[in-house]
Design a protein around this motif. Structure first.
Motif, PDB file in Angstrom:
ATOM      1  N   PHE A   1       0.821  -1.216   0.000  1.00 11.14           N
ATOM      2  CA  PHE A   1       0.000   0.000   0.000  1.00 11.14           C
ATOM      3  C   PHE A   1       0.856   1.269   0.000  1.00 11.14           C
ATOM      4  O   PHE A   1       0.334   2.354   0.214  1.00 11.14           O
ATOM      5  CB  PHE A   1      -0.926   0.016   1.226  1.00 11.14           C
ATOM      6  CG  PHE A   1      -2.024  -1.001   1.154  1.00 11.14           C
ATOM      7  CD1 PHE A   1      -3.228  -0.702   0.532  1.00 11.14           C
ATOM      8  CD2 PHE A   1      -1.854  -2.264   1.694  1.00 11.14           C
ATOM      9  CE1 PHE A   1      -4.250  -1.635   0.464  1.00 11.14           C
ATOM     10  CE2 PHE A   1      -2.870  -3.204   1.629  1.00 11.14           C
ATOM     11  CZ  PHE A   1      -4.066  -2.891   1.002  1.00 11.14           C
ATOM     12  N   VAL A   2       2.149   1.114  -0.210  1.00  4.35           N
ATOM     13  CA  VAL A   2       3.055   2.269  -0.231  1.00  4.35           C
ATOM     14  C   VAL A   2       3.818   2.233  -1.552  1.00  4.35           C
ATOM     15  O   VAL A   2       4.355   1.182  -1.929  1.00  4.35           O
ATOM     16  CB  VAL A   2       4.041   2.219   0.960  1.00  4.35           C
ATOM     17  CG1 VAL A   2       4.982   3.423   0.919  1.00  4.35           C
ATOM     18  CG2 VAL A   2       3.282   2.174   2.282  1.00  4.35           C
ATOM     19  N   SER A   3       3.870   3.343  -2.247  1.00  8.90           N
ATOM     20  CA  SER A   3       4.475   3.365  -3.579  1.00  8.90           C
ATOM     21  C   SER A   3       5.927   2.900  -3.553  1.00  8.90           C
ATOM     22  O   SER A   3       6.389   2.208  -4.463  1.00  8.90           O
ATOM     23  CB  SER A   3       4.380   4.780  -4.163  1.00  8.90           C
ATOM     24  OG  SER A   3       5.003   5.715  -3.312  1.00  8.90           O
ATOM     25  N   GLU A   4       6.668   3.255  -2.482  1.00  7.44           N
ATOM     26  CA  GLU A   4       8.067   2.847  -2.381  1.00  7.44           C
ATOM     27  C   GLU A   4       8.217   1.328  -2.331  1.00  7.44           C
ATOM     28  O   GLU A   4       9.251   0.773  -2.711  1.00  7.44           O
ATOM     29  CB  GLU A   4       8.693   3.465  -1.120  1.00  7.44           C
ATOM     30  CG  GLU A   4       8.730   4.973  -1.114  1.00  7.44           C
ATOM     31  CD  GLU A   4       9.629   5.518  -2.198  1.00  7.44           C
ATOM     32  OE1 GLU A   4      10.774   5.055  -2.281  1.00  7.44           O
ATOM     33  OE2 GLU A   4       9.193   6.399  -2.965  1.00  7.44           O
ATOM     34  N   GLN A   5       7.177   0.650  -1.877  1.00  6.76           N
ATOM     35  CA  GLN A   5       7.259  -0.817  -1.779  1.00  6.76           C
ATOM     36  C   GLN A   5       7.290  -1.464  -3.157  1.00  6.76           C
ATOM     37  O   GLN A   5       7.816  -2.575  -3.314  1.00  6.76           O
ATOM     38  CB  GLN A   5       6.066  -1.339  -0.962  1.00  6.76           C
ATOM     39  CG  GLN A   5       6.137  -0.899   0.503  1.00  6.76           C
ATOM     40  CD  GLN A   5       4.899  -1.229   1.296  1.00  6.76           C
ATOM     41  OE1 GLN A   5       3.860  -1.597   0.726  1.00  6.76           O
ATOM     42  NE2 GLN A   5       4.983  -1.078   2.605  1.00  6.76           N
ATOM     43  N   VAL A   6       6.742  -0.796  -4.149  1.00  5.01           N
ATOM     44  CA  VAL A   6       6.810  -1.315  -5.521  1.00  5.01           C
ATOM     45  C   VAL A   6       8.245  -1.206  -6.029  1.00  5.01           C
ATOM     46  O   VAL A   6       8.760  -2.095  -6.701  1.00  5.01           O
ATOM     47  CB  VAL A   6       5.835  -0.555  -6.433  1.00  5.01           C
ATOM     48  CG1 VAL A   6       5.852  -1.131  -7.844  1.00  5.01           C
ATOM     49  CG2 VAL A   6       4.423  -0.631  -5.873  1.00  5.01           C
ATOM     50  N   GLU A   7       8.897  -0.123  -5.674  1.00  7.31           N
ATOM     51  CA  GLU A   7      10.318   0.022  -6.022  1.00  7.31           C
ATOM     52  C   GLU A   7      11.145  -1.069  -5.330  1.00  7.31           C
ATOM     53  O   GLU A   7      12.154  -1.534  -5.875  1.00  7.31           O
ATOM     54  CB  GLU A   7      10.833   1.396  -5.571  1.00  7.31           C
ATOM     55  CG  GLU A   7      10.073   2.581  -6.126  1.00  7.31           C
ATOM     56  CD  GLU A   7      10.534   2.980  -7.506  1.00  7.31           C
ATOM     57  OE1 GLU A   7      11.501   2.374  -7.992  1.00  7.31           O
ATOM     58  OE2 GLU A   7       9.905   3.884  -8.094  1.00  7.31           O
ATOM     59  N   ASP A   8      10.690  -1.481  -4.150  1.00  3.92           N
ATOM     60  CA  ASP A   8      11.431  -2.482  -3.376  1.00  3.92           C
ATOM     61  C   ASP A   8      11.106  -3.915  -3.779  1.00  3.92           C
ATOM     62  O   ASP A   8      11.638  -4.851  -3.168  1.00  3.92           O
ATOM     63  CB  ASP A   8      11.143  -2.305  -1.875  1.00  3.92           C
ATOM     64  CG  ASP A   8      11.825  -1.063  -1.318  1.00  3.92           C
ATOM     65  OD1 ASP A   8      12.788  -0.591  -1.941  1.00  3.92           O
ATOM     66  OD2 ASP A   8      11.385  -0.573  -0.265  1.00  3.92           O
ATOM     67  N   GLY A   9      10.177  -4.111  -4.741  1.00  2.00           N
ATOM     68  CA  GLY A   9       9.942  -5.474  -5.211  1.00  2.00           C
ATOM     69  C   GLY A   9       8.510  -5.953  -5.202  1.00  2.00           C
ATOM     70  O   GLY A   9       8.239  -7.066  -5.660  1.00  2.00           O
ATOM     71  N   ALA A  10       7.571  -5.172  -4.677  1.00  2.00           N
ATOM     72  CA  ALA A  10       6.168  -5.591  -4.706  1.00  2.00           C
ATOM     73  C   ALA A  10       5.646  -5.525  -6.142  1.00  2.00           C
ATOM     74  O   ALA A  10       6.127  -4.737  -6.960  1.00  2.00           O
ATOM     75  CB  ALA A  10       5.321  -4.702  -3.804  1.00  2.00           C
ATOM     76  N   ILE A  11       4.658  -6.354  -6.450  1.00  2.00           N
ATOM     77  CA  ILE A  11       4.078  -6.362  -7.795  1.00  2.00           C
ATOM     78  C   ILE A  11       3.282  -5.101  -8.050  1.00  2.00           C
ATOM     79  O   ILE A  11       3.340  -4.517  -9.149  1.00  2.00           O
ATOM     80  CB  ILE A  11       3.150  -7.593  -7.956  1.00  2.00           C
ATOM     81  CG1 ILE A  11       3.972  -8.877  -7.859  1.00  2.00           C
ATOM     82  CG2 ILE A  11       2.385  -7.542  -9.273  1.00  2.00           C
ATOM     83  CD1 ILE A  11       3.124 -10.133  -7.783  1.00  2.00           C
ATOM     84  N   LEU A  12       2.615  -4.646  -7.015  1.00  2.00           N
ATOM     85  CA  LEU A  12       1.668  -3.545  -7.217  1.00  2.00           C
ATOM     86  C   LEU A  12       1.360  -2.898  -5.869  1.00  2.00           C
ATOM     87  O   LEU A  12       1.414  -3.564  -4.823  1.00  2.00           O
ATOM     88  CB  LEU A  12       0.410  -4.146  -7.847  1.00  2.00           C
ATOM     89  CG  LEU A  12      -0.876  -3.386  -8.066  1.00  2.00           C
ATOM     90  CD1 LEU A  12      -1.621  -4.000  -9.248  1.00  2.00           C
ATOM     91  CD2 LEU A  12      -1.739  -3.453  -6.810  1.00  2.00           C
ATOM     92  N   ALA A  13       1.047  -1.625  -5.887  1.00  2.00           N
ATOM     93  CA  ALA A  13       0.596  -0.936  -4.671  1.00  2.00           C
ATOM     94  C   ALA A  13      -0.547   0.005  -5.019  1.00  2.00           C
ATOM     95  O   ALA A  13      -0.493   0.714  -6.021  1.00  2.00           O
ATOM     96  CB  ALA A  13       1.744  -0.151  -4.043  1.00  2.00           C
ATOM     97  N   VAL A  14      -1.596  -0.059  -4.192  1.00  3.08           N
ATOM     98  CA  VAL A  14      -2.654   0.964  -4.244  1.00  3.08           C
ATOM     99  C   VAL A  14      -2.304   1.922  -3.120  1.00  3.08           C
ATOM    100  O   VAL A  14      -2.562   1.652  -1.952  1.00  3.08           O
ATOM    101  CB  VAL A  14      -4.043   0.341  -4.026  1.00  3.08           C
ATOM    102  CG1 VAL A  14      -5.115   1.419  -4.072  1.00  3.08           C
ATOM    103  CG2 VAL A  14      -4.320  -0.712  -5.089  1.00  3.08           C
TER     104      VAL A  14
END
Length: 669
Positions: free
Chosen positions: A590-603
């Motif tokens: 749920f945090v945009s930075e987490q997508v940079e860190d490897g998550a597939i997607l964040a709302v």
């Protein structure tokens, strides 16, 4: 006997002489005051009664610049009539966070408040109020066409509990502007929400006028903001030469994305709300919303003083203004004719045309010898804290305040330690700041216990009610206001169901010691249950436990990891990502930075915007409004971020319909 009475008579005569002298000497003042009062009463017939207090509720669609202008004009107009906000006028503000589905609850809540009247702004709010509001008289403003909204059959024959001021945009002038800027134009495009009566009416008028000039109008309708970006991507492929966006509430909420997409195709954007020319539109033939607000104050005042709403005709009031963005014209290679330069306002003077003039006026009028003292207290070094701080500084600077010159901002961080946090809050409570900014739920919980005589503006807090800051968004502690960043758990639950239809069990970590974490977990469970999904929650109490807790979670036959928001897991997300990669269980956040860190997607709630929104509330306090009268708000922007490389790693296929809605895409290398 006479000798005894004589001194007494002399005394009485002397008293009368002194009294007469005082009355005579004050006669001019009394006459002047009486005369001034009569003239004012005669001029308006709407002035506030001395000694009486009034209360109004205001319902609006979403925070936006043009509405801010309207509100400023309204309050100035009311003040000129003697209704002074936070003095003899109590104001309750409530908005629908940009979603039509939220409007009924906003109106029902205000209708049950102890207020003298309800002001509804925007056509969707007016349309809903006509059926929902039962107990209060309604005054509308910030509405294009009240007849199209259903307020009456004409301006004199309207519903008995409704009156107000409409402001229909200068559509004919808009099309003249378009044909002047783009000679020989053959096609135009527009996007609007078919559920908004204002948009249907404006587009119907525009359709006829375009046809008269042999210009084809391509129309695409949407039902919510999520559909706007896909609509503009389709529209720019239809060989249009200009994009016209009238004041459609849904399109305006997504205007930045519209302009960004239009820019890629070098299609100029023309609008009817000139406040947004600074966002990158080429020009506007617009309504001066400040003037509409000021003018509407007279109608509001009449109803406050007991006038029969049924006898007050509806009005249409527009202060037209053309604004040109010369910088954008240069980029697009569009030549601005001399005659247009004479009647238009340049974009570099927008500060004088938009709401920014009021803010800058405040900056000019404020005491230059006083440099504002701000402090922001953070709980830890989580990425959301850094983004919020960045947005806060942006927001303050956009309002005209310069760090170092106009304000000092102290940054205090407890590094995730409650003892240190208490020490910091004690220190802040003993100092004197103009505004105390707070991020995170633990910080807010601590601050509201110890800081009673300074104004607190919080942000990056999921649920301020659970944190103890109030009973509701409008009934809260008198020195506290702020921005809620509650995650879009409903949107994520639906996305997971779309992307992983065979998934049933969702893993997440939560921090039992954080009230926001527990509340976020309950909210996520509520919405995932509606989609037939089960949340498997694993507790974690410190960053050193993250890896073991994540491994324990992954051992419980989960299909996917979707990490809810809290301070501990946000700061330790890379550890969760490592476990997800190792176990090959798809990871969402749920945090945009987490997508940079490897998550597939964040709302992701936009935390930079959360900082900007907090700065906007702080500015209102600095301008004289009381925190007690500023309802809590939801952050005004949410982003969808997709990492296609991560999707490939986990073998997840992202449909084009989802990709088209993304605000940012991290592409495959």
């Amino acid at each position: 006997m006479i000798r005894r009475i004589k001194p007494l008579l002399k005394g009485i005569v002397l008293i009368f002489m002194i009294a007469a002298l005082l009355i005579f000497s004050d006669w001019r003042n009394r006459t002047a005051l009486k005369s001034k009062g009569s003239l004012r009463q005669k001029a308006t017939g709407t002035t506030a009664e001395i000694g009486r207090s009034y209360s109004i509720g205001i319902a609006y669609f979403a925070p936006e610049e043009s509405f801010d202008n309207l509100l400023t004009g309204l309050f100035y107009g009311l003040a000129d009539l003697g209704f002074v906000k936070d003095s003899n006028l109590n104001v309750i503000l409530s908005h629908a966070n940009g979603e039509i589905s939220n409007i009924p609850s906003v109106l029902q809540n205000l209708d049950n408040q102890p207020i003298d009247l309800l002001i509804v702004t925007s056509t969707p709010c007016l349309t809903a109020a006509l059926t929902i509001v039962k107990n209060k008289p309604i005054v509308f403003t910030y509405v294009y066409d009240p007849i199209a909204a259903g307020a009456g059959t004409n301006y004199n024959e309207h519903r008995p509990n409704v009156t107000g001021v409409g402001s229909f945009p200068p559509i004919e002038k808009t099309i003249e502007l378009i044909t002047t800027l783009i000679p020989g134009i053959r096609s135009a495009g527009t996007i609007y929400n078919s559920s908004e009566a204002n948009s249907r009416k404006a587009v119907s008028v525009g359709r006829e006028l375009f046809a008269q000039k042999n210009i084809a109008l391509e129309e695409i309708t949407v039902v919510n903001t999520n559909e706007v970006l896909q609509a503009i991507q389709v529209l720019v492929t239809k060989d249009i030469q200009v994009l016209w966006i009238t004041g459609d509430n849904t399109a305006i909420q997504a205007l930045d994305g519209i302009i960004k997409t239009a820019d890629k195709s070098k299609i100029p954007v023309i609008i009817n709300d000139y406040e947004y020319v600074s966002h990158g539109a080429l020009a506007a033939a617009g309504i001066g919303w400040y003037g509409t607000g000021y003018h509407s104050a007279g109608v509001v005042a009449k109803v406050l003083n007991g006038a029969n709403v049924d006898t007050i005709p509806l009005e249409n009031y527009v202060e037209e203004q053309i604004v040109i963005n010369f910088e954008k014209a240069k980029i697009l290679g569009i030549l601005i004719p001399k005659e247009l330069k004479k009647v238009s306002m340049a974009s570099d003077k927008l500060d004088m045309a938009s709401g920014k003039n009021d803010r800058n006026s405040f900056m000019r009028k404020r005491n230059r010898d006083h440099k504002f003292r701000f402090v922001i207290v953070q709980y830890n070094d989580a990425p959301i804290s850094e983004l919020t701080l960045q947005g806060l500084i942006y927001g303050l600077e956009e309002s005209g305040l310069l760090e170092g010159k106009d304000f000092d901002l102290q940054i205090k961080n407890a590094q995730g330690d409650i003892t240190t946090l208490n020490s910091i809050i004690n220190q802040v409570a003993s100092d004197k700041y103009d505004i105390v900014f707070i991020t995170s739920t633990p910080t807010l919980q601590c601050a509201i216990k110890k800081i009673k005589d300074q104004d607190i503006v919080f942000t990056t807090v999921a649920d301020p009610i659970t944190a103890g800051a109030g009973k509701s968004f409008s009934q809260h502690l008198p020195n506290v206001t702020g921005i809620s960043t509650m995650g879009d758990y409903e949107g994520m639950a639906k996305l997971l169901k779309t992307l992983l239809p065979s998934a049933h069990r969702i893993g997440t970590l939560y921090s039992p010691g954080e009230a926001n974490s527990v509340n976020n977990l309950e909210t996520f469970r509520k919405y995932t249950k509606q989609e037939g999904l089960e949340v498997i929650a694993t507790p974690v109490n410190s960053s050193s436990e993250i890896t073991d807790a994540a491994l324990s979670m992954c051992s419980q036959r989960i299909d996917v990891i979707c990490q809810i928001i809290d301070n501990l897991t946000s700061a330790s997300f890379p550890g969760i990502n490592r476990v997800a990669r190792k176990t090959k269980i798809p990871l969402f956040g749920f945090v945009s930075e987490q997508v940079e860190d490897g998550a597939i997607l964040a709302v992701s709630r936009d935390y930079i915007q959360a900082g900007k929104d907090a700065a906007r509330l702080a500015l209102r306090i600095l301008q004289g409004e009381q925190a007690s009268n500023l309802p809590f708000e939801f952050v005004s922007k949410t982003n969808l971020i997709i990492n296609l490389e991560a999707a490939d790693y986990y073998g997840i296929s992202i449909p084009d319909a989802v990709i088209s809605k993304a605000d940012k895409i991290i592409k495959r290398e």
